[in-house]
Design a protein around this motif. Sequence first.
Motif, PDB file in Angstrom:
ATOM      1  N   CYS A  39       0.883  -1.325   0.312  1.00  0.00           N
ATOM      2  CA  CYS A  39       0.071   0.100  -0.064  1.00  0.00           C
ATOM      3  C   CYS A  39       0.854   1.221   0.038  1.00  0.00           C
ATOM      4  CB  CYS A  39      -0.818   0.164   1.053  1.00  0.00           C
ATOM      5  SG  CYS A  39      -2.052  -1.186   1.478  1.00  0.00           S
ATOM      6  N   ALA A  99      -4.277   0.045  -1.570  1.00  0.00           N
ATOM      7  CA  ALA A  99      -3.268  -0.937  -2.220  1.00  0.00           C
ATOM      8  C   ALA A  99      -2.851  -0.324  -3.575  1.00  0.00           C
ATOM      9  CB  ALA A  99      -3.977  -2.322  -2.644  1.00  0.00           C
ATOM     10  N   TYR A 156      -8.589   3.277   2.141  1.00  0.00           N
ATOM     11  CA  TYR A 156      -7.155   2.963   2.874  1.00  0.00           C
ATOM     12  C   TYR A 156      -7.188   2.188   3.988  1.00  0.00           C
ATOM     13  CZ  TYR A 156      -6.429   7.729   0.387  1.00  0.00           C
ATOM     14  OH  TYR A 156      -5.970   8.564  -0.678  1.00  0.00           O
TER      15      TYR A 156
END
Length: 733
Positions: A344, A360, A435
């Motif tokens: 990420c 990601a 997120y």
Amino acid sequence: MSARSLAAFQSTIVAETPFQAVADIIPLSDAKAIYASDASTGKHALTFSALKEFVTSMDLARFGLTREMVICTSMPNGPEAAVCFWALAGRCVFAPLNPNLTMAEVQFELTDLPAAAMITLAGDEKATMVKGCCAQAGIPVIELTPSRTTVGLFTLSGAEVPTPPTAEPTRPSDLALVLHTSGTTKKPKIVPLTHHNLGYGIQFVARTLRRTSAHTCLNVMPLFHIHGLIANVGASLYSESAVVCSSFLGGADFLRKCRAPERDSYPRPTWYSAVPTMHEAILLEAEKEKADGTLDHSLTLMRNCSAALLPPVAKRFLAAFAPGAPGPFTVVPTYAMTESFPICSNPPHLEVKLSTVGPAMGPSLKILKGYPEDVEVDVGTEGEVCVAGECVTAGYLIREHMSQDPNIEAFSLGGSPPGRMLRTGDKGYLDRDGYLQLVGRFKEIINCGGEKISPLELEDQLLDVPGVQTCVCFASPAELLGEVVGVACVVKQGYEPPTLDALRQGISTVGNRFKPAVLVYLDAIPKGPTGKPKRIGLAKHLGLPSLAGGMAVYSVKGTGDTLELPMLHTRTFLGTPVVVPTWTFPLTIRLEMNPDLISSPDHSTHVLEIDDAGCNGLRLTVTCYDHETPCPISSAQAKEAFADVLMKTTERGMLWEAAMASGKQVAEDFCADLYVTDESKELKHSWKPGCHDSPPGKLMRLLGVLDLHDQRDAAEAAARRLSADKVNNKHDR
């Protein structure tokens, strides 16, 4: 930021450049690629084209080495270490080792990989031990001699074979890199990464950060770690941007290298990527220089990876660096691991959420229930972070010393609804924007009587407490709850040490059970070889005893492998009475005292003073001989005098067990103050009603040494009477 703009950006995080070997992604260009941070060498920077030519011409077959063999390096950080990866990975399986490994660790690496050859830097005295290990194992050593004219280039010399094997062409599925994971309680596992994994991973990072030829990276990450190889060197070279190779010598040295370099030996760095411990050292120096009005830097982006960057630290970075930056300054929290680099990243040009590691970027990401349940959880629900994709390892290598296949627990089943995904061991959840919010490692989670808390949740708040420079929370052993929250704290220079009460008051999001019960003042936070804090097993590493109840404050001097025994400052009890049948505590023996009573020689010739850290630091004074008689009492006689109490030494102190010592102790029982000078430690105990009926009081009565409140002569007299009575009783029998 709209979901559409994020999705559109994520769709561009792909590997567009085709390749067979990972080095194929290096562009052909006469621009300068790799610089040394040391201007005194007078060497020319290495260009992209020269690097590519050097990589193509690398010949390991003359040493009898073939494509599938593992070749280790043990080298200091620098341009040569960076070039080794690109030059060797196309001709063998590359395995860079930490040059600071112990002999036992080197021997383990050589046999577990196993290594076919070792490359060391010519003239490097630190490599002497490594060469000795290789000689003992029958592994050939090849010496690397740096070029006198060009940064990063080198020649190799060693025993050559008369008939070199035929060099096989490299395919994407070939292994390029093997790295041991950092083990905790078990032996480290080997992570194999193919050219396919690395080529995709490098392009994912570069396209996420949107690096161009206008950027210059200052690499201070160790190049035996995937972070430095992929994020700093790899992403820079793929983007046709320069990288300055250096070692990390502290915050002041880093900022010096961000100023105008000597004789324009390299471009001023515009970005860097590192771990939180490095960021912390850089930040402290930057804040000092900013206060002095001397902060001068060229950075526009700071990337964090390999361990969590707490939001308060990120905000301090923005406050320190943004005002004087040559352009917009961005802090980029990201997430990756050796098994999957990257996972990420916050998108630097879109919305950055400092409390998260971003969405990601490259691989696919899901949150599953913990092993063995291969079930995806809802958005906002905590679970285990799982990842799949082109940059993810196919699985750990199996070795004979393993009791079972580590891949069984490391991956979800291929036939399950999520498919085969790597279980990272990290706990987290996805917010509605996608997120990832990390909560902590499953192994780092603190289990307080069956209820669990993440150390990261607490550390985020503790950093705002005045006097805290840095801290880590960890599981500290406790008799009643199994584990309680411990805090290892480094005190900010010029501040009073924060009290345990202040730290507890600084946490507002959890109940009392999850607030710190153990505080340890440290000179520095213990870290692993890659700079990550040692949360797992930290209590054992520091030598902390199991907490019998209440709360305790310790200090441990020293750093690294030179930690001293923990010294108890205070121990207080909460309002609820607790049962304390046993105590474990470190011994503190004054310099003029002799601990012969413990080591059992023929005679004991000194008074033994025991600071009982398990019972509010109460001092027990036991006299093993009579000052007025020339003949000392033997240690056997002294031990017989204490026959009613089981007394035995442990690795970190002494354990007392007394049947009559069980009972209740509350805060009112004792009041003890610790007085410390350079020469000695003195504990003074104030009398309170009923204190002799408390567990420590009962223990002293069993010993026959009543607490006479700093009247040492009377205490010694009581001990002598006890010893004499015991001896006389024996003779009477």
